[in-house]
Design a protein around this motif. Structure first.
Motif, PDB file in Angstrom:
ATOM      1  N   MET A   1       0.870  -1.314   0.110  1.00  0.00           N
ATOM      2  CA  MET A   1       0.604   0.228   0.040  1.00  0.00           C
ATOM      3  C   MET A   1       0.990   0.836  -0.015  1.00  0.00           C
ATOM      4  N   GLU A   2       0.738   2.141  -0.869  1.00  0.00           N
ATOM      5  CA  GLU A   2       1.438   3.466  -0.891  1.00  0.00           C
ATOM      6  C   GLU A   2       1.380   3.957   0.694  1.00  0.00           C
ATOM      7  N   ARG A   3       2.197   4.301   0.588  1.00  0.00           N
ATOM      8  CA  ARG A   3       2.565   5.492   2.132  1.00  0.00           C
ATOM      9  C   ARG A   3       1.947   6.521   2.143  1.00  0.00           C
ATOM     10  N   GLN A   4       1.022   7.085   2.282  1.00  0.00           N
ATOM     11  CA  GLN A   4       0.576   8.476   2.271  1.00  0.00           C
ATOM     12  C   GLN A   4       1.471   9.324   3.424  1.00  0.00           C
ATOM     13  N   CYS A   5       0.716  10.836   3.256  1.00  0.00           N
ATOM     14  CA  CYS A   5       1.430  12.101   4.118  1.00  0.00           C
ATOM     15  C   CYS A   5       0.651  12.657   3.437  1.00  0.00           C
ATOM     16  N   LYS A   6      -0.846  12.786   5.043  1.00  0.00           N
ATOM     17  CA  LYS A   6      -1.277  13.589   4.693  1.00  0.00           C
ATOM     18  C   LYS A   6      -1.923  13.150   3.196  1.00  0.00           C
ATOM     19  N   ASN A   7      -1.692  14.465   2.374  1.00  0.00           N
ATOM     20  CA  ASN A   7      -2.491  14.950   1.298  1.00  0.00           C
ATOM     21  C   ASN A   7      -1.895  14.168   0.238  1.00  0.00           C
ATOM     22  N   LEU A   8      -0.203  14.205   0.127  1.00  0.00           N
ATOM     23  CA  LEU A   8       0.656  14.260   0.073  1.00  0.00           C
ATOM     24  C   LEU A   8       1.152  12.538  -0.476  1.00  0.00           C
ATOM     25  N   THR A   9       1.325  11.556  -1.067  1.00  0.00           N
ATOM     26  CA  THR A   9       1.978  10.760  -1.361  1.00  0.00           C
ATOM     27  C   THR A   9       3.395  10.281  -1.394  1.00  0.00           C
ATOM     28  N   LYS A  10       4.269   9.452  -0.749  1.00  0.00           N
ATOM     29  CA  LYS A  10       5.825   9.665  -0.814  1.00  0.00           C
ATOM     30  C   LYS A  10       6.398   9.485  -2.788  1.00  0.00           C
ATOM     31  N   ASP A  11       5.153   8.362  -2.589  1.00  0.00           N
ATOM     32  CA  ASP A  11       5.453   8.109  -4.207  1.00  0.00           C
ATOM     33  C   ASP A  11       5.128   9.794  -5.029  1.00  0.00           C
ATOM     34  N   THR A  12       4.500  10.395  -4.624  1.00  0.00           N
ATOM     35  CA  THR A  12       4.333  11.682  -5.600  1.00  0.00           C
ATOM     36  C   THR A  12       5.442  12.198  -5.583  1.00  0.00           C
ATOM     37  N   ALA A  13       6.435  12.388  -4.075  1.00  0.00           N
ATOM     38  CA  ALA A  13       7.529  13.716  -3.920  1.00  0.00           C
ATOM     39  C   ALA A  13       8.115  13.030  -4.903  1.00  0.00           C
ATOM     40  N   LYS A  14       8.282  11.528  -4.993  1.00  0.00           N
ATOM     41  CA  LYS A  14       9.399  11.635  -5.429  1.00  0.00           C
ATOM     42  C   LYS A  14       9.653  11.354  -7.210  1.00  0.00           C
ATOM     43  N   VAL A  15       8.508  11.800  -7.680  1.00  0.00           N
ATOM     44  CA  VAL A  15       7.779  11.580  -9.043  1.00  0.00           C
ATOM     45  C   VAL A  15       8.666  13.347  -9.148  1.00  0.00           C
ATOM     46  N   ARG A  16       7.897  13.877  -7.852  1.00  0.00           N
ATOM     47  CA  ARG A  16       8.366  16.023  -8.143  1.00  0.00           C
ATOM     48  C   ARG A  16      10.148  15.841  -8.425  1.00  0.00           C
ATOM     49  N   LEU A  17      10.534  15.496  -7.739  1.00  0.00           N
ATOM     50  CA  LEU A  17      11.409  15.458  -7.112  1.00  0.00           C
ATOM     51  C   LEU A  17      12.790  14.986  -8.694  1.00  0.00           C
ATOM     52  N   ARG A  18      12.216  13.882  -8.985  1.00  0.00           N
ATOM     53  CA  ARG A  18      12.965  13.095 -10.392  1.00  0.00           C
ATOM     54  C   ARG A  18      13.101  14.574 -11.568  1.00  0.00           C
ATOM     55  N   LYS A  19      11.548  15.387 -11.500  1.00  0.00           N
ATOM     56  CA  LYS A  19      11.629  16.350 -12.606  1.00  0.00           C
ATOM     57  C   LYS A  19      12.269  17.262 -12.433  1.00  0.00           C
ATOM     58  N   HIS A  20      13.610  17.268 -11.300  1.00  0.00           N
ATOM     59  CA  HIS A  20      14.487  18.298 -10.545  1.00  0.00           C
ATOM     60  C   HIS A  20      15.741  17.512 -11.173  1.00  0.00           C
ATOM     61  N   ASP A  21      15.951  16.546 -11.426  1.00  0.00           N
ATOM     62  CA  ASP A  21      16.712  15.454 -11.159  1.00  0.00           C
ATOM     63  C   ASP A  21      17.968  16.424 -12.367  1.00  0.00           C
ATOM     64  N   VAL A  22      19.532  16.928 -12.225  1.00  0.00           N
ATOM     65  CA  VAL A  22      20.536  17.241 -12.713  1.00  0.00           C
ATOM     66  C   VAL A  22      21.418  16.292 -14.004  1.00  0.00           C
ATOM     67  N   GLY A  23      20.871  15.438 -13.019  1.00  0.00           N
ATOM     68  CA  GLY A  23      22.499  13.827 -12.986  1.00  0.00           C
ATOM     69  C   GLY A  23      23.884  14.604 -12.896  1.00  0.00           C
ATOM     70  N   THR A  24      24.182  14.003 -13.829  1.00  0.00           N
ATOM     71  CA  THR A  24      25.873  14.788 -13.871  1.00  0.00           C
ATOM     72  C   THR A  24      26.459  16.056 -14.871  1.00  0.00           C
ATOM     73  N   LYS A  25      25.138  16.744 -15.384  1.00  0.00           N
ATOM     74  CA  LYS A  25      24.814  17.523 -15.761  1.00  0.00           C
ATOM     75  C   LYS A  25      26.274  18.533 -15.651  1.00  0.00           C
ATOM     76  N   PHE A  26      26.358  19.442 -14.716  1.00  0.00           N
ATOM     77  CA  PHE A  26      27.408  20.050 -13.971  1.00  0.00           C
ATOM     78  C   PHE A  26      28.492  19.482 -13.203  1.00  0.00           C
ATOM     79  N   SER A  27      28.963  17.988 -13.476  1.00  0.00           N
ATOM     80  CA  SER A  27      29.739  17.317 -12.582  1.00  0.00           C
ATOM     81  C   SER A  27      31.277  17.572 -12.762  1.00  0.00           C
TER      82      SER A  27
END
Length: 232
Positions: A1-27
C-alpha cells in the motif's frame, strides 16, 4: 500500500523530485566539489527532513545546523557516493538504507566550491548514531515548516558581486524543548526541497520562479559560475 503523507503520497514526492534531477550535467564544472545528503523520511503521515548539528569541536562552522555532507575524495565515484559516504561517517546511515532520488542544481559557496545536494528517502525507523567528533545532535523538521514557519526572516548578502537572498528559520523542537537556527545554504536547500515536493506558495518571498524552479535554479548557478571562472 502506498504510504500516505497527509494529502501527499511518498511516491508523488519522488516523481516531483525526479523531475528536477540534473544528473551529471554540472559534475565537471568546478574542480573543488562537495556533496550533501538531504534525507527525507515519512513519519506520522508527514514528510520530514533530517538535520545534524555540527560538533563544537570542529574548526569550521561549529555548532551550526547542516545536512550530512563533505568534500569529494579521490575514491568517490560521483556526488552521490560522496554524500552517502559522509552520511555514514557522520550519523551511521548505511548506503543501502538510502533510496537516492535525485541530484538538485548545485550551489557555489563564497569560497568558490560547488556543493551538490543529493536527495534521498530513508526509513522512518532509522536510529542515528552520531559521530561525536563531527556531530553533536540529530533532529527532524517537518518539510512543510519551511513554507510557513513561525520564525523566519531573510537578508541579502553579496557573493562574487551578486546579491543573494538568504533565509533564516528558527525551529522549536517540542520534544527536547530546543530551538534550532537553520540558515545559509542549509536553509536554501531545505526551502528548495519543500518547494519542489509540496508545490505550494510560501508565506514569504523567495528568489525562485515558482512556475519553473529548475530553470531559475540553473540560471542562478550559471551566473555565479561565470563570475567564478572569470576570476580564476
Amino acid at each position: 500500500m502506498e504510504r500516505q503523507c497527509k494529502n501527499l503520497t511518498k511516491d508523488t514526492a519522488k516523481v516531483r523530485l525526479r523531475k528536477h534531477d540534473v544528473g551529471t550535467k554540472f559534475s565537471q564544472w568546478l574542480s573543488t566539489k562537495y556533496s550533501i545528503l538531504i534525507p527525507l523520511l515519512v513519519k506520522e503521515e508527514k514528510i520530514y527532513l533530517l538535520f545534524t548539528v555540527r560538533s563544537k569541536k570542529l574548526r569550521t562552522s561549529p555548532g551550526e545546523v547542516c545536512f550530512p555532507g563533505g568534500k569529494s575524495e579521490p575514491g568517490d565515484r560521483d556526488e552521490i557516493a560522496t554524500a552517502l559516504r559522509e552520511a555514514e561517517e557522520e550519523v551511521g546511515l548505511q548506503p543501502h538504507q538510502v533510496e537516492v532520488i535525485c541530484r538538485l542544481v548545485p550551489y557555489i559557496n563564497k569560497n568558490g566550491a560547488m556543493i551538490t545536494p543529493v536527495v534521498g528517502f530513508i526509513d522512518s525507523s532509522f536510529q542515528a548514531q552520531p559521530n561525536p567528533h563531527e556531530v553533536s545532535e540529530v533532529f527532524l523538521v517537518p518539510l512543510e515548516f519551511f513554507l510557513s514557519p513561525r520564525t523566519h526572516y531573510s537578508f541579502y548578502s553579496t557573493i562574487f558581486g551578486h546579491r543573494v537572498l538568504f533565509h533564516y528559520f528558527g525551529y522549536m523542537d517540542r520534544q527536547n524543548q530546543s530551538t534550532y537556527q537553520i540558515w545559509g545554504l542549509t536553509a536554501r536547500f531545505a526551502l528548495l526541497t519543500a518547494l519542489i515536493v509540496l508545490q505550494k506558495q510560501p508565506s514569504f518571498d523567495v528568489e525562485y520562479d515558482l512556475n519553473d524552479l529548475m530553470s531559475s535554479s540553473e540560471q542562478y548557478f550559471v551566473k555565479i559560475h561565470r563570475t567564478v571562472k572569470s576570476n580564476l
